[in-house]
Write an enzyme that holds these catalytic residues in place. Structure first.
Site: not given
Ligand SMILES: *Cc1c(COP(=O)(O)O)cnc(C)c1O
Length: 358
Positions: A35, A255, A130, A303
């Protein structure tokens, strides 16, 4: 001087890390989590480099569709599932696995005439609060899924650990117990652990492990480096010295004049700033690797530039390369100086930074 900031991607390290993960995972299969543009490493190129992973996972439908468009044929799991009928159709078209974590998603399947076109992963919320069905809502959810006009092609169960990076595994143990109690005698395959769970040695890791960060060669633990696990950094964020200047004791740099030289100093200005994803929260003292030495960032991140104190480091001139993080300078170490975590640094590398194969 044509080569300014770039993220060098070491696909051999990526493949190496997948092998380390496989060895850890034992008989469990590996879902490579890609992702957020593969944590900033490039979605399609990353997946293509580790096509032998057993599956891939993404957060959003669009990410799954891009993987299919790039020619990835393995299983792809949509970690957030889908949210509308049209998304459901797109997911079916591209043969994407659905995570079902909410009653509304079951309703979508009911309206679509069943789940026969999908492999479904029901997510149980064991304490992260969550995504997922609370344990008491799981049985009714499962019943609804079973009553669909067409059953899912495959049905699996998953949960997500909130505190797997904590050495005292009390929360994790409670989550595992809740998961086991909720599943009871059901024989479906399961998926439980992320990188921290896998490398922290969570006993009931499930049939499918879901590492993200470890794949990219970073450690999710505050007290252990990726090297401790034999993992190698995949991304090295590099740039170049634009100019070198001498400043006298008491002169200010950058800055707000936020830093003043405690002694006569030599300052290298490097082409990397918050426009590239180097956070402005990098404070004075954040290490930058130059000529194989750790030099200190000084003053505010601009930047497009940072200033680095290179007093006493020989041979620095216009064009000298510098590493912001990666090989020789773990991203976890750098993240601590910005009060953040390696995940955020990797994901924040901006669009204008080219990803270059090593
Ligand atoms: C992002 C995610 C992972 C991977 O987590 P890491 O800590 O990067 O290994 C696994 N399961 C779910 C549901 C996630 O959202």
């Amino acid at each position: 001087m044509s080569r300014l900031i770039r993220a060098v991607i070491d696909t051999q390290a990526l493949r190496h890390n997948l092998n380390v993960i496989r060895a850890r995972a034992g008989r469990a299969r590996v879902i490579a989590v890609v992702k957020a543009n593969a944590y900033g490493h490039g979605l399609a190129s990353t997946a293509l480099a580790i096509q032998d992973a057993d599956a891939f996972a993404v957060a959003r439908l669009e990410e799954g569709m891009s993987l299919r468009a790039a020619g990835i044929t393995s299983r792809i799991v949509l970690l957030e599932g889908v949210f509308s009928r049209s998304q459901l159709e797109d997911a079916a078209q591209d043969n994407l696995d659905l995570v079902v974590h909410d009653a509304r998603q079951i309703e979508l399947l009911e309206q679509a005439g069943g789940a026969g076109r999908f492999a479904v992963w029901i997510k149980i919320d064991t304490g992260m609060n969550r995504l997922g069905f609370a344990p008491r809502d799981f049985a009714p959810a499962l019943k609804r899924v079973r009553m669909l006009r067409s059953a899912p092609r495959e049905l699996r169960l998953m949960t997500h650990l909130a505190c797997a990076d904590e050495r005292d595994g009390q929360v994790t143990r409670a989550q595992l117990a809740a998961f086991a109690a909720t599943i009871g005698e059901l024989k479906h395959e399961t998926s439980v652990v992320n990188s921290a769970g896998l490398f922290g040695g969570v006993a009931a890791a499930g049939d499918w492990v879901r590492p993200g960060l470890a794949l990219y060669g970073a450690s999710p633990f505050a007290d252990a480096t990726a090297a401790d696990f034999g993992l190698r950094p995949v991304m090295t964020l590099m740039s170049t010295v634009l100019t070198v200047r001498e400043v006298s004791r008491g002169e200010r740099v950058g800055y707000g004049g936020a830093w003043s030289a405690p002694r006569d100093s030599r300052i290298a200005i490097i082409a990397a700033g918050y426009g590239d994803g180097v956070p402005r929260s990098f404070e004075t003292g954040t290490p930058v690797l130059i000529k194989k030495q750790r030099a200190a960032l000084v003053g505010r991140v601009s930047m497009d530039m940072i200033a680095v104190d290179v007093t006493g480091i020989a041979g620095i001139e216009v064009g000298t390369p510098a590493t912001l993080w990666g090989e020789g300078l773990p991203v976890e170490e750098v993240a601590r100086h910005a009060g953040t975590i390696p995940y955020e640094l990797l994901c924040s590398v901006s669009q204008r930074v080219p990803l270059e194969p090593r």
